[in-house]
Design a protein around this motif. Structure first.
Motif, PDB file in Angstrom:
ATOM      1  N   SER A 236       0.856  -1.182   0.000  1.00 34.18           N
ATOM      2  CA  SER A 236       0.000   0.000   0.000  1.00 34.18           C
ATOM      3  C   SER A 236       0.899   1.241   0.000  1.00 34.18           C
ATOM      4  O   SER A 236       2.112   1.149   0.227  1.00 34.18           O
ATOM      5  CB  SER A 236      -0.889   0.008   1.240  1.00 34.18           C
ATOM      6  OG  SER A 236      -0.094   0.214   2.397  1.00 34.18           O
TER       7      SER A 236
ATOM      8  N   SER B  45       1.029   3.570   2.231  1.00 36.30           N
ATOM      9  CA  SER B  45       1.621   3.780   3.560  1.00 36.30           C
ATOM     10  C   SER B  45       2.755   2.794   3.818  1.00 36.30           C
ATOM     11  O   SER B  45       3.776   3.160   4.413  1.00 36.30           O
ATOM     12  CB  SER B  45       0.559   3.716   4.651  1.00 36.30           C
ATOM     13  OG  SER B  45      -0.065   2.457   4.669  1.00 36.30           O
ATOM     14  N   GLU B  46       2.613   1.547   3.373  1.00 36.02           N
ATOM     15  CA  GLU B  46       3.706   0.571   3.520  1.00 36.02           C
ATOM     16  C   GLU B  46       4.917   0.987   2.695  1.00 36.02           C
ATOM     17  O   GLU B  46       6.052   0.922   3.163  1.00 36.02           O
ATOM     18  CB  GLU B  46       3.242  -0.813   3.077  1.00 36.02           C
ATOM     19  CG  GLU B  46       2.218  -1.449   3.985  1.00 36.02           C
ATOM     20  CD  GLU B  46       1.582  -2.697   3.373  1.00 36.02           C
ATOM     21  OE1 GLU B  46       1.285  -3.616   4.160  1.00 36.02           O
ATOM     22  OE2 GLU B  46       1.380  -2.750   2.139  1.00 36.02           O
TER      23      GLU B  46
ATOM     24  N   GLU C 196       5.686   4.051   1.599  1.00 33.88           N
ATOM     25  CA  GLU C 196       6.266   5.267   2.162  1.00 33.88           C
ATOM     26  C   GLU C 196       7.090   4.960   3.407  1.00 33.88           C
ATOM     27  O   GLU C 196       8.201   5.481   3.572  1.00 33.88           O
ATOM     28  CB  GLU C 196       5.166   6.276   2.484  1.00 33.88           C
ATOM     29  CG  GLU C 196       5.679   7.619   2.933  1.00 33.88           C
ATOM     30  CD  GLU C 196       4.569   8.652   2.955  1.00 33.88           C
ATOM     31  OE1 GLU C 196       4.875   9.808   2.650  1.00 33.88           O
ATOM     32  OE2 GLU C 196       3.409   8.307   3.261  1.00 33.88           O
ATOM     33  N   SER C 197       6.574   4.122   4.264  1.00 36.42           N
ATOM     34  CA  SER C 197       7.293   3.743   5.480  1.00 36.42           C
ATOM     35  C   SER C 197       8.623   3.063   5.156  1.00 36.42           C
ATOM     36  O   SER C 197       9.621   3.285   5.827  1.00 36.42           O
ATOM     37  CB  SER C 197       6.414   2.819   6.322  1.00 36.42           C
ATOM     38  OG  SER C 197       7.085   2.391   7.460  1.00 36.42           O
TER      39      SER C 197
ATOM     40  N   ARG D 282       6.569  12.816  -0.336  1.00 37.99           N
ATOM     41  CA  ARG D 282       6.440  11.959  -1.521  1.00 37.99           C
ATOM     42  C   ARG D 282       7.171  12.509  -2.748  1.00 37.99           C
ATOM     43  O   ARG D 282       6.806  12.227  -3.878  1.00 37.99           O
ATOM     44  CB  ARG D 282       4.975  11.668  -1.828  1.00 37.99           C
ATOM     45  CG  ARG D 282       4.308  10.882  -0.693  1.00 37.99           C
ATOM     46  CD  ARG D 282       2.909  10.487  -1.021  1.00 37.99           C
ATOM     47  NE  ARG D 282       2.382   9.613   0.043  1.00 37.99           N
ATOM     48  CZ  ARG D 282       1.213   9.026   0.005  1.00 37.99           C
ATOM     49  NH1 ARG D 282       0.425   9.201  -1.038  1.00 37.99           N
ATOM     50  NH2 ARG D 282       0.821   8.252   0.989  1.00 37.99           N
TER      51      ARG D 282
ATOM     52  N   GLU E 133      -0.432   7.161  -4.912  1.00 36.61           N
ATOM     53  CA  GLU E 133      -1.052   5.842  -5.054  1.00 36.61           C
ATOM     54  C   GLU E 133      -2.282   5.951  -5.951  1.00 36.61           C
ATOM     55  O   GLU E 133      -3.062   6.896  -5.838  1.00 36.61           O
ATOM     56  CB  GLU E 133      -1.464   5.293  -3.693  1.00 36.61           C
ATOM     57  CG  GLU E 133      -2.081   3.903  -3.791  1.00 36.61           C
ATOM     58  CD  GLU E 133      -2.478   3.336  -2.434  1.00 36.61           C
ATOM     59  OE1 GLU E 133      -2.383   2.116  -2.271  1.00 36.61           O
ATOM     60  OE2 GLU E 133      -2.875   4.114  -1.548  1.00 36.61           O
TER      61      GLU E 133
END
Length: 131
Positions: free
Chosen positions: A23, A25-26, A28-29, A54, A72
């Motif tokens: 995802s 968020s995954e 980006e982390s 980003r 995304e």
């Protein structure tokens, strides 16, 4: 016995290539603050620096850098760079401790793999200047 083996195989975990894409968020982390080097078919391919908000900086390892951003869309991570307004969309997967990226704009689905990472900014040369 044959039915038992088939049932056990059906319950076995799926291989990594069948996993769900990361995802936003995954992703980006995982990438924020890093510089990732990517390979293709055993050869060096490019490097990308993941900046706050980003923002990204890409190079084909030639010292020429392109700034851009990612977002995304439809379970893909799409990149837009300063020299091309059409997005380049990828599906990213965790392959053990590294990333695998599948290019979704390509009918052959080019696959890049994370070859190396560090936290140092990448090398970018200044603009070409003439006389």
């Amino acid at each position: 016995m044959k039915h038992l083996v088939l049932c056990l195989l059906a319950l076995a975990p799926l291989p990594a290539h069948a996993a769900e894409p990361m995802s936003a968020s995954e992703f980006e982390s995982y990438v924020i603050g890093k510089t990732l080097y990517f390979g293709l078919g055993g050869q060096d391919y490019g490097v990308e620096e993941y900046l706050p908000d980003r923002q990204v900086r890409w190079s084909f390892l030639d010292g020429k850098c392109k700034d851009g951003y990612w977002y995304e869309e439809a379970n893909m991570i799409c990149f837009v760079y300063e020299d091309a307004l059409s997005p380049q969309c990828w599906s990213f997967y965790r392959d053990g401790a590294k990333l695998r990226a599948v290019f979704q704009n390509d009918p052959d689905n080019t696959v890049l793999y994370e070859a190396q990472q560090n936290e140092k900014p990448m090398m970018c040369f200044g603009p070409d200047v003439g006389v």
